[in-house]
Design a protein around this motif. Structure first.
Motif, PDB file in Angstrom:
ATOM      1  N   ILE A 190       0.859  -1.184   0.000  1.00 35.42           N
ATOM      2  CA  ILE A 190       0.000   0.000   0.000  1.00 35.42           C
ATOM      3  C   ILE A 190       0.890   1.227   0.000  1.00 35.42           C
ATOM      4  O   ILE A 190       1.573   1.517   0.984  1.00 35.42           O
ATOM      5  CB  ILE A 190      -0.943  -0.011   1.210  1.00 35.42           C
ATOM      6  CG1 ILE A 190      -1.824  -1.257   1.176  1.00 35.42           C
ATOM      7  CG2 ILE A 190      -1.804   1.244   1.233  1.00 35.42           C
ATOM      8  CD1 ILE A 190      -2.737  -1.414   2.360  1.00 35.42           C
ATOM      9  N   GLY A 191       0.897   1.937  -1.102  1.00 33.62           N
ATOM     10  CA  GLY A 191       1.735   3.114  -1.269  1.00 33.62           C
ATOM     11  C   GLY A 191       1.848   3.462  -2.742  1.00 33.62           C
ATOM     12  O   GLY A 191       1.444   2.695  -3.621  1.00 33.62           O
ATOM     13  N   GLU A 192       2.398   4.643  -3.007  1.00 30.34           N
ATOM     14  CA  GLU A 192       2.534   5.081  -4.389  1.00 30.34           C
ATOM     15  C   GLU A 192       3.589   4.288  -5.142  1.00 30.34           C
ATOM     16  O   GLU A 192       3.466   4.070  -6.350  1.00 30.34           O
ATOM     17  CB  GLU A 192       2.886   6.574  -4.420  1.00 30.34           C
ATOM     18  CG  GLU A 192       1.797   7.478  -3.838  1.00 30.34           C
ATOM     19  CD  GLU A 192       2.176   8.934  -3.906  1.00 30.34           C
ATOM     20  OE1 GLU A 192       3.315   9.231  -4.362  1.00 30.34           O
ATOM     21  OE2 GLU A 192       1.356   9.772  -3.516  1.00 30.34           O
ATOM     22  N   LYS A 193       4.639   3.850  -4.460  1.00 25.85           N
ATOM     23  CA  LYS A 193       5.687   3.053  -5.078  1.00 25.85           C
ATOM     24  C   LYS A 193       5.875   1.780  -4.265  1.00 25.85           C
ATOM     25  O   LYS A 193       5.782   1.793  -3.044  1.00 25.85           O
ATOM     26  CB  LYS A 193       7.005   3.827  -5.141  1.00 25.85           C
ATOM     27  CG  LYS A 193       6.956   5.065  -6.033  1.00 25.85           C
ATOM     28  CD  LYS A 193       8.310   5.750  -6.063  1.00 25.85           C
ATOM     29  CE  LYS A 193       8.269   6.988  -6.956  1.00 25.85           C
ATOM     30  NZ  LYS A 193       9.592   7.681  -6.991  1.00 25.85           N
ATOM     31  N   GLY A 194       6.144   0.701  -4.951  1.00 26.22           N
ATOM     32  CA  GLY A 194       6.380  -0.552  -4.262  1.00 26.22           C
ATOM     33  C   GLY A 194       7.725  -0.571  -3.562  1.00 26.22           C
ATOM     34  O   GLY A 194       8.599   0.263  -3.814  1.00 26.22           O
TER      35      GLY A 194
END
Length: 329
Positions: free
Chosen positions: A92-96
Motif C-alpha cells: 500500500i503506497g505510491e511506489k512498491g
C-alpha cells in the motif's frame, strides 16, 4: 542348581501365551441395514439447525461485510495499492518496496525484486469461494456434480447456513457478491481528511466485527479447508470434486485433504509490509528484518490517519528501529 526365572521373563511368557491362544472375531454387521438408520440420524440432526441464537451473529457478519467492502472501495480511490505482476505480494503506497521476496513463476529465479502494477479490491480483500449447498446435511458433492452447484463467497455461505438471508436488504446490500460490484462512495477523491478518518474508523471496526463473528460461527458450524491448497468447503464434510492443483497429476487425481478451517481460511488477513514514520520512503531489502507487517485492511485504514488496535502493534513493530544506522545514535 536351577536358575531362578526373573519376573519380567514370566510376564513375557504369559503375554506370548495369550497372543498364541487369542481368537480373532470378524464383524458380521451388514452396512446396508445400518444405512437407513444413519440417514435417519442425519435428518433428525438437521432439525437442530440453524441455531436460533446464532442467527443475529450471522446477520451482523453480513452487515459488517457490506460495510467493509464499501469502506475499502472508498479508501482505494484515495490511497494507491500496488500488486506484484508475478506473485501475490501487495503493498500500500505510491511506489512498491525493494524487498526481494518475489517468488515468481516456476522458471523464474526466486527472491527477486517485485515488478509492481496497480492493484484493486480483490488484492486487499481476497475472495474465497465455496459450493452453495441447498441443505446443510445433503449428500457429498461428487466430482461429476461440481457444475451443478453455484460458487458463492465462503462467508456468505456460512451465514446462509446459520440462518441469515443474504438477499434481505435490511441485513446487507441486495448484491451479496460484492467482489464484482462497485460499492464506492461517490466523490471519494474530494473527501476531507476528517471524513477519511471516519470512513477508515468505520471500515476497521467492520473488519474486526467480521472476523469476530466468523470465529463465533465456526464454533457452531463446520467448515473445511484443504491441507494443500486454498479450497474451502462450508459443511460437515468436504466435497469430492478433484480440484486440488498440488496433486493434479498424482494417483489420487487432485483429491482434497480436508482439515478444520479457521478464520484466516475464510477471511484471509493478507499481510503486507508496513511502512512506519521512522522508515525510509522506499523499503530496502538490506533492512527487511527491522520492518513490520500488518493486515492489508489495517494498513489501508492507518493510511487515513487512525491508530491501529494495540493487538497489531507487536506485528507492526511500531516502536522498532528502522535500520542499523539508528544503533549508533
Amino acid at each position: 542348581m536351577a536358575l531362578s526365572k526373573r519376573p519380567w521373563q514370566n510376564v513375557t511368557g504369559d503375554l506370548i501365551g495369550c497372543v498364541m491362544h487369542a481368537r480373532f472375531y470378524s464383524s458380521k454387521v451388514d452396512l446396508n441395514k445400518l444405512r437407513p438408520m444413519i440417514l435417519k440420524r442425519i435428518e433428525s440432526r438437521a432439525k437442530d439447525y440453524p441455531v436460533r441464537g446464532m442467527v443475529p451473529v450471522a446477520q451482523e457478519v453480513l452487515r459488517a461485510r457490506a460495510a467493509l467492502y464499501q469502506g475499502v472501495s472508498t479508501l482505494l480511490n484515495v490511497f494507491p495499492v500496488m500488486t506484484c505482476k508475478f506473485c501475490p505480494e501487495v503493498y500500500i503506497g505510491e511506489k512498491g518496496h525493494l524487498i526481494q521476496t518475489c517468488c515468481g513463476y516456476k522458471r523464474r529465479a526466486k527472491n527477486r525484486v517485485h515488478e509492481w502494477i496497480s492493484g484493486g479490491l480483490n488484492d486487499i480483500l481476497v475472495p474465497v469461494e465455496t459450493f452453495h449447498l441447498q441443505n446443510m446435511f445433503q449428500d457429498v458433492i461428487k466430482h461429476q456434480q461440481r457444475f451443478d452447484f453455484d460458487r458463492v463467497p465462503a462467508v456468505v455461505e456460512l451465514c446462509w447456513q446459520a440462518g441469515a438471508n443474504p438477499y434481505d436488504e435490511d441485513v446487507c446490500s441486495s448484491n451479496w457478491n460484492l467482489e464484482n460490484v462497485s460499492t464506492t462512495i461517490e466523490g471519494a477523491e474530494s473527501l476531507s481528511p476528517h471524513e477519511l478518518m471516519l470512513i477508515a474508523n468505520r471500515t476497521l471496526r467492520a473488519w474486526e466485527i467480521l472476523r469476530t463473528g466468523v470465529q463465533k460461527l465456526l464454533l457452531v458450524y463446520s467448515a473445511k479447508v484443504c491441507k494443500y491448497c486454498s479450497e474451502v468447503h462450508v459443511g460437515p464434510s468436504g466435497h469430492k470434486a478433484r480440484l486440488c492443483g498440488v496433486f493434479k497429476y498424482e494417483s489420487w487425481r487432485g483429491a482434497h485433504f480436508w482439515e478444520k478451517a479457521e478464520v484466516d481460511d475464510l477471511v484471509p488477513p493478507k499481510l503486507v509490509w508496513k511502512r512506519r514514520p521512522q522508515d525510509p520512503l522506499v523499503l530496502v531489502d538490506a533492512h527487511r528484518d527491522f520492518y513490520g507487517h500488518a493486515p492489508a485492511v489495517v494498513d489501508l485504514c492507518t493510511q487515513a490517519g487512525i491508530i491501529a488496535p494495540t493487538k497489531y502493534h507487536c506485528m507492526m513493530k511500531v516502536q522498532g528501529l528502522s535500520g542499523p544506522a539508528q544503533l549508533k545514535v
